[in-house]
Design a protein around this motif. Structure first.
Motif, PDB file in Angstrom:
ATOM      1  N   SER A  51     -66.931 -80.352 -11.661  1.00 35.66           N
ATOM      2  CA  SER A  51     -65.562 -80.484 -11.151  1.00 35.66           C
ATOM      3  C   SER A  51     -65.556 -80.449  -9.630  1.00 35.66           C
ATOM      4  CB  SER A  51     -64.678 -79.356 -11.683  1.00 35.66           C
ATOM      5  OG  SER A  51     -64.593 -79.413 -13.079  1.00 35.66           O
ATOM      6  N   ARG A  52     -66.343 -79.540  -9.056  1.00 36.92           N
ATOM      7  CA  ARG A  52     -66.424 -79.469  -7.598  1.00 36.92           C
ATOM      8  C   ARG A  52     -66.974 -80.771  -7.034  1.00 36.92           C
ATOM      9  NH1 ARG A  52     -71.045 -77.026  -4.373  1.00 36.92           N
ATOM     10  NH2 ARG A  52     -71.845 -79.013  -5.080  1.00 36.92           N
ATOM     11  N   ASP A  53     -68.027 -81.286  -7.642  1.00 37.06           N
ATOM     12  CA  ASP A  53     -68.634 -82.532  -7.170  1.00 37.06           C
ATOM     13  C   ASP A  53     -67.655 -83.705  -7.295  1.00 37.06           C
ATOM     14  OD1 ASP A  53     -70.898 -81.094  -6.587  1.00 37.06           O
ATOM     15  OD2 ASP A  53     -72.033 -81.797  -8.330  1.00 37.06           O
ATOM     16  N   ALA A  54     -66.855 -83.710  -8.365  1.00 39.35           N
ATOM     17  CA  ALA A  54     -65.859 -84.766  -8.538  1.00 39.35           C
ATOM     18  C   ALA A  54     -64.796 -84.683  -7.437  1.00 39.35           C
ATOM     19  CB  ALA A  54     -65.213 -84.669  -9.916  1.00 39.35           C
ATOM     20  N   LEU A  55     -64.389 -83.473  -7.066  1.00 35.69           N
ATOM     21  CA  LEU A  55     -63.410 -83.314  -5.985  1.00 35.69           C
ATOM     22  C   LEU A  55     -64.003 -83.757  -4.648  1.00 35.69           C
ATOM     23  CD1 LEU A  55     -60.617 -82.441  -5.024  1.00 35.69           C
ATOM     24  CD2 LEU A  55     -61.540 -80.126  -4.743  1.00 35.69           C
ATOM     25  N   VAL A  56     -65.236 -83.369  -4.381  1.00 36.24           N
ATOM     26  CA  VAL A  56     -65.896 -83.781  -3.137  1.00 36.24           C
ATOM     27  C   VAL A  56     -65.987 -85.312  -3.079  1.00 36.24           C
ATOM     28  CG1 VAL A  56     -68.087 -83.735  -1.863  1.00 36.24           C
ATOM     29  CG2 VAL A  56     -67.144 -81.613  -2.807  1.00 36.24           C
ATOM     30  N   ASP A  57     -66.357 -85.945  -4.179  1.00 32.37           N
ATOM     31  CA  ASP A  57     -66.431 -87.410  -4.213  1.00 32.37           C
ATOM     32  C   ASP A  57     -65.064 -88.036  -3.965  1.00 32.37           C
ATOM     33  OD1 ASP A  57     -69.160 -87.483  -4.608  1.00 32.37           O
ATOM     34  OD2 ASP A  57     -69.017 -87.738  -6.788  1.00 32.37           O
ATOM     35  N   ARG A  58     -64.044 -87.441  -4.532  1.00 32.83           N
ATOM     36  CA  ARG A  58     -62.684 -87.939  -4.331  1.00 32.83           C
ATOM     37  C   ARG A  58     -62.300 -87.879  -2.846  1.00 32.83           C
ATOM     38  NH1 ARG A  58     -57.591 -85.365  -7.554  1.00 32.83           N
ATOM     39  NH2 ARG A  58     -56.836 -84.526  -5.588  1.00 32.83           N
ATOM     40  N   PHE A  59     -62.626 -86.766  -2.188  1.00 33.14           N
ATOM     41  CA  PHE A  59     -62.377 -86.650  -0.750  1.00 33.14           C
ATOM     42  C   PHE A  59     -63.170 -87.720  -0.001  1.00 33.14           C
ATOM     43  CE2 PHE A  59     -60.119 -82.868  -1.505  1.00 33.14           C
ATOM     44  CZ  PHE A  59     -59.581 -82.402  -0.329  1.00 33.14           C
ATOM     45  N   ARG A  60     -64.444 -87.856  -0.333  1.00 37.07           N
ATOM     46  CA  ARG A  60     -65.326 -88.794   0.358  1.00 37.07           C
ATOM     47  C   ARG A  60     -64.833 -90.236   0.206  1.00 37.07           C
ATOM     48  NH1 ARG A  60     -69.795 -87.578  -2.149  1.00 37.07           N
ATOM     49  NH2 ARG A  60     -70.585 -86.167  -0.551  1.00 37.07           N
ATOM     50  N   GLN A  61     -64.420 -90.607  -0.996  1.00 35.47           N
ATOM     51  CA  GLN A  61     -64.107 -91.996  -1.284  1.00 35.47           C
ATOM     52  C   GLN A  61     -62.725 -92.437  -0.806  1.00 35.47           C
ATOM     53  OE1 GLN A  61     -64.873 -92.529  -5.452  1.00 35.47           O
ATOM     54  NE2 GLN A  61     -67.011 -91.930  -5.243  1.00 35.47           N
ATOM     55  N   TRP A  62     -61.709 -91.557  -0.920  1.00 34.95           N
ATOM     56  CA  TRP A  62     -60.386 -92.056  -0.564  1.00 34.95           C
ATOM     57  C   TRP A  62     -59.400 -91.022  -0.032  1.00 34.95           C
ATOM     58  CZ3 TRP A  62     -56.330 -89.975  -3.307  1.00 34.95           C
ATOM     59  CH2 TRP A  62     -56.635 -89.404  -4.540  1.00 34.95           C
ATOM     60  N   GLU A  63     -59.511 -89.785  -0.417  1.00 31.71           N
ATOM     61  CA  GLU A  63     -58.469 -88.829  -0.042  1.00 31.71           C
ATOM     62  C   GLU A  63     -58.426 -88.573   1.471  1.00 31.71           C
ATOM     63  OE1 GLU A  63     -56.761 -84.473  -1.347  1.00 31.71           O
ATOM     64  OE2 GLU A  63     -57.955 -85.601  -2.794  1.00 31.71           O
ATOM     65  N   VAL A  64     -59.581 -88.411   2.098  1.00 30.38           N
ATOM     66  CA  VAL A  64     -59.619 -88.164   3.539  1.00 30.38           C
ATOM     67  C   VAL A  64     -59.005 -89.341   4.299  1.00 30.38           C
ATOM     68  CG1 VAL A  64     -61.167 -87.867   5.523  1.00 30.38           C
ATOM     69  CG2 VAL A  64     -61.539 -86.557   3.442  1.00 30.38           C
ATOM     70  N   LYS A  65     -59.210 -90.549   3.810  1.00 29.21           N
ATOM     71  CA  LYS A  65     -58.632 -91.726   4.465  1.00 29.21           C
ATOM     72  C   LYS A  65     -57.102 -91.677   4.440  1.00 29.21           C
ATOM     73  CE  LYS A  65     -62.648 -94.434   3.299  1.00 29.21           C
ATOM     74  NZ  LYS A  65     -63.238 -95.260   2.272  1.00 29.21           N
ATOM     75  N   MET A  66     -56.554 -91.083   3.400  1.00 29.13           N
ATOM     76  CA  MET A  66     -55.098 -90.968   3.293  1.00 29.13           C
ATOM     77  C   MET A  66     -54.541 -89.918   4.251  1.00 29.13           C
ATOM     78  SD  MET A  66     -54.331 -91.275  -0.757  1.00 29.13           S
ATOM     79  CE  MET A  66     -52.587 -91.499  -0.439  1.00 29.13           C
ATOM     80  N   PHE A  67     -55.334 -88.924   4.593  1.00 30.15           N
ATOM     81  CA  PHE A  67     -54.848 -87.841   5.443  1.00 30.15           C
ATOM     82  C   PHE A  67     -54.212 -88.374   6.732  1.00 30.15           C
ATOM     83  CE2 PHE A  67     -57.740 -84.049   4.013  1.00 30.15           C
ATOM     84  CZ  PHE A  67     -57.142 -84.064   2.770  1.00 30.15           C
ATOM     85  N   GLY A  68     -54.915 -89.287   7.424  1.00 32.65           N
ATOM     86  CA  GLY A  68     -54.420 -89.800   8.697  1.00 32.65           C
ATOM     87  C   GLY A  68     -53.073 -90.475   8.552  1.00 32.65           C
ATOM     88  N   ARG A  69     -52.909 -91.208   7.486  1.00 32.83           N
ATOM     89  CA  ARG A  69     -51.651 -91.910   7.238  1.00 32.83           C
ATOM     90  C   ARG A  69     -50.512 -90.918   6.996  1.00 32.83           C
ATOM     91  NH1 ARG A  69     -49.651 -93.803   2.445  1.00 32.83           N
ATOM     92  NH2 ARG A  69     -51.611 -93.639   1.345  1.00 32.83           N
TER      93      ARG A  69
END
Length: 144
Positions: A51-69
């Protein structure tokens, strides 16, 4: 009364923030976008390593990109090196223009249609407990 788990959490958090300072210290000093900018240290605790690895992957792939917006500035991301926290814990630091803007930004993120859609894709992360703490950099910090 301080529990053993609380003591480990505190040590891990201090270590993460210290490590962040060392990391930033190797680069030119980072400056604030505004005088009122605040830093938020968030700790996500999940049920297990997948579950932790899935969350990290989610951040890596798209969530962090949304933060700026949304108005959230990504600063640093960590996973603990040592057990037992290394299996289910993810630390990250973000910056907000102000303390008042922070909760508004998180609400905007979870209400975002793209965020809702993307959250449904990929592996399930299950239950996540997020603890948040706002921190102020000291005058000798590499980041302000």
């Amino acid at each position: 009364m301080i529990t053993v788990a609380h003591k480990y959490y505190s040590i891990a958090l201090i270590g993460a923030v210290f490590g962040f300072g060392l990391l930033v210290g190797h680069h030119a000093g980072a400056s604030a976008q505004g005088k009122n900018r605040v830093f938020e240290v968030r700790t996500a605790t999940l049920t297990d390593r997948p579950s932790r690895d899935a969350l990290v992957d989610r951040f890596r792939q798209w969530e962090v990109k949304m933060f700026g917006r949304i108005g959230i500035q990504p600063v640093a991301f960590f996973v603990p090196s040592d057990s037992p926290k290394s299996d289910n814990t993810f630390f990250y630091i973000v910056a907000h223009e102000s303390r008042q803007q922070a909760p508004e930004s998180w609400k905007k993120l979870v209400a975002d249609p793209e965020f809702k859609e993307m959250s449904q894709k990929g592996p399930s992360i299950g239950s996540v407990k997020v603890d948040s703490m706002f921190v102020d950099p000291l005058d000798f910090s590499a980041i302000k």
